[in-house]
Design an enzyme around this catalytic site. Structure first.
Site, mmCIF file in Angstrom:
data_model
loop_
_atom_site.group_PDB
_atom_site.id
_atom_site.type_symbol
_atom_site.label_atom_id
_atom_site.label_comp_id
_atom_site.label_asym_id
_atom_site.label_seq_id
_atom_site.Cartn_x
_atom_site.Cartn_y
_atom_site.Cartn_z
ATOM 1 N N SER A 63 0.795 -1.237 0.000
ATOM 2 C CA SER A 63 0.000 0.000 0.000
ATOM 3 C C SER A 63 0.823 1.282 0.000
ATOM 4 O O SER A 63 0.259 2.364 -0.154
ATOM 5 C CB SER A 63 -0.934 0.018 1.206
ATOM 6 N N LYS A 66 0.289 3.453 -2.922
ATOM 7 C CA LYS A 66 -0.853 4.373 -3.004
ATOM 8 C C LYS A 66 -0.423 5.836 -2.873
ATOM 9 O O LYS A 66 -1.099 6.732 -3.365
ATOM 10 C CB LYS A 66 -1.892 3.999 -1.929
ATOM 11 N N TYR A 189 -3.660 -2.477 -10.476
ATOM 12 C CA TYR A 189 -3.644 -2.345 -9.009
ATOM 13 C C TYR A 189 -2.794 -3.453 -8.369
ATOM 14 O O TYR A 189 -1.961 -3.201 -7.493
ATOM 15 C CB TYR A 189 -5.076 -2.358 -8.450
ATOM 16 N N TYR A 241 -4.683 3.150 7.943
ATOM 17 C CA TYR A 241 -6.010 2.536 8.054
ATOM 18 C C TYR A 241 -6.680 2.965 9.359
ATOM 19 O O TYR A 241 -6.606 4.125 9.736
ATOM 20 C CB TYR A 241 -5.927 0.997 7.933
ATOM 21 N N VAL A 259 1.239 -3.756 3.855
ATOM 22 C CA VAL A 259 1.231 -5.055 4.535
ATOM 23 C C VAL A 259 2.504 -5.883 4.293
ATOM 24 O O VAL A 259 2.686 -6.922 4.914
ATOM 25 C CB VAL A 259 -0.017 -5.917 4.210
#
Ligand code: GLU
Length: 305
Positions: A63, A66, A189, A241, A259
């Site tokens: 992530s 992102k 993605y 998150y 992760v």
């Protein structure tokens, strides 16, 4: 400040907890990583770097990608981007479906999976079949390094076991918040999540965000200072998150986790940092990595507050 000494102290202090976290095992390719890895890297504006541990060992950025895709999208779609993705913390796990349903397919922010998938869809509208290579090119240029690629095994494992991400994209398509072909968007993605970088590369790649959108070493501008402010603000409020508040409370820096066990953080106008330890806490963020950054800001007094 003797950064090398501080990093060495941190490495010694987190050693007892390296094996306490849980490796991400939602795909077999990630579950095989050795939990005792640890790396921490700093990049300063004058080009000096400091590091301890496995700083050249490449790992799955997941992530953290992102941050790069949101940076690319905000520079092209500044006015309309946030009609399709919000900018509020979600307070929910990274792959949650529930909130997305009652908020009509508009994800809370670009750093949860659903939001990142919408951003990838926007990039796909702009770059078409070149989208993934444009993402790689962007990362290579902010990193000033051509040696960046993705791990094909991780990418195909992501695709094979990506049931929940497929559910997210299908739900958003039903709300007309995905404009391209679902398979194309998810292929990009899954590949962006599977990009491999080392902690020294990732810390170098974040310098532009610590310096108002301009790489302090090459002087290349990637974002306006207002866009860079937005990316950093969302890292602070949404980068971890449903543990984003906890990270801000402990560390006091904009950061983004993945992760794969990596966390990037910036000290505005000073430096960028990456820490990597694959064992995760219950919220999916690196356990020892979060502790290492907390120790760093405590020992140096460098935080945004
Ligand atoms: N590839 C992961 C997923 O989409 C990314 C999640 C993460 O790094 O937090 O499930």
């Amino acid at each position: 400040m003797n950064y090398q000494k501080i990093l060495q102290e941190i490495k010694d202090e987190v050693k007892p907890i390296l094996n306490k976290g849980k490796i991400a095992d939602y795909i077999p390719a990630l579950g095989r990583v050795n939990p005792s890895h640890f790396a921490m890297s700093l990049s300063l504006f004058d080009g000096r770097t400091f590091g301890v541990g496995d700083v050249e060992h490449k790992f799955s950025i997941q992530s953290i990608s992102k941050v790069f895709t949101y940076s690319m999208a905000i520079s092209h779609y500044e006015k309309i981007l946030h009609k399709r993705v919000g900018h509020e913390p979600s307070g929910n796990p990274f792959n949650s479906l529930v909130q997305l349903e009652y908020e009509n397919g508009i994800p809370r922010n670009p750093f949860i999976n659903a939001g990142a998938i919408v951003i990838t869809d926007m990039l796909n509208s702009k770059y078409k079949e070149k989208t993934f290579s444009k993402i790689l090119d962007f990362i290579k240029s902010v990193n000033n390094n051509q040696n960046i690629n993705y791990d094909k095994e991780v990418a195909s494992s992501e695709a094979e076991f990506g049931y929940r991400n497929m559910a997210l994209v299908n739900m958003m398509k039903s709300f007309k918040n995905i404009t391209n072909n679902i398979e194309d968007v998810m292929d990009i993605y899954f590949k962006q999540c599977s990009i491999s970088m080392s902690s020294s590369e990732l810390s170098r790649a974040m310098l532009f965000l610590a310096n108002h959108g301009i790489d302090p070493i090459t002087k290349a501008r990637f974002l306006t200072s207002s866009q860079a402010k937005r990316v950093s603000s969302l890292m602070l409020t949404c980068g971890h998150y449903d543990a984003s508040g906890d990270f801000a409370f402990r560390v006091g820096l904009p950061g983004k986790s993945g992760v794969g066990g990596g966390i990037v953080a910036i000290v505005p106008e000073h430096m960028s940092i990456c820490v990597w330890s694959p064992g995760l806490n219950s919220k999916g963020n690196s356990l020892a990595g979060t502790k290492a950054l907390e120790l760093f800001t405590t020992k140096t007094g460098l935080s945004i507050f």
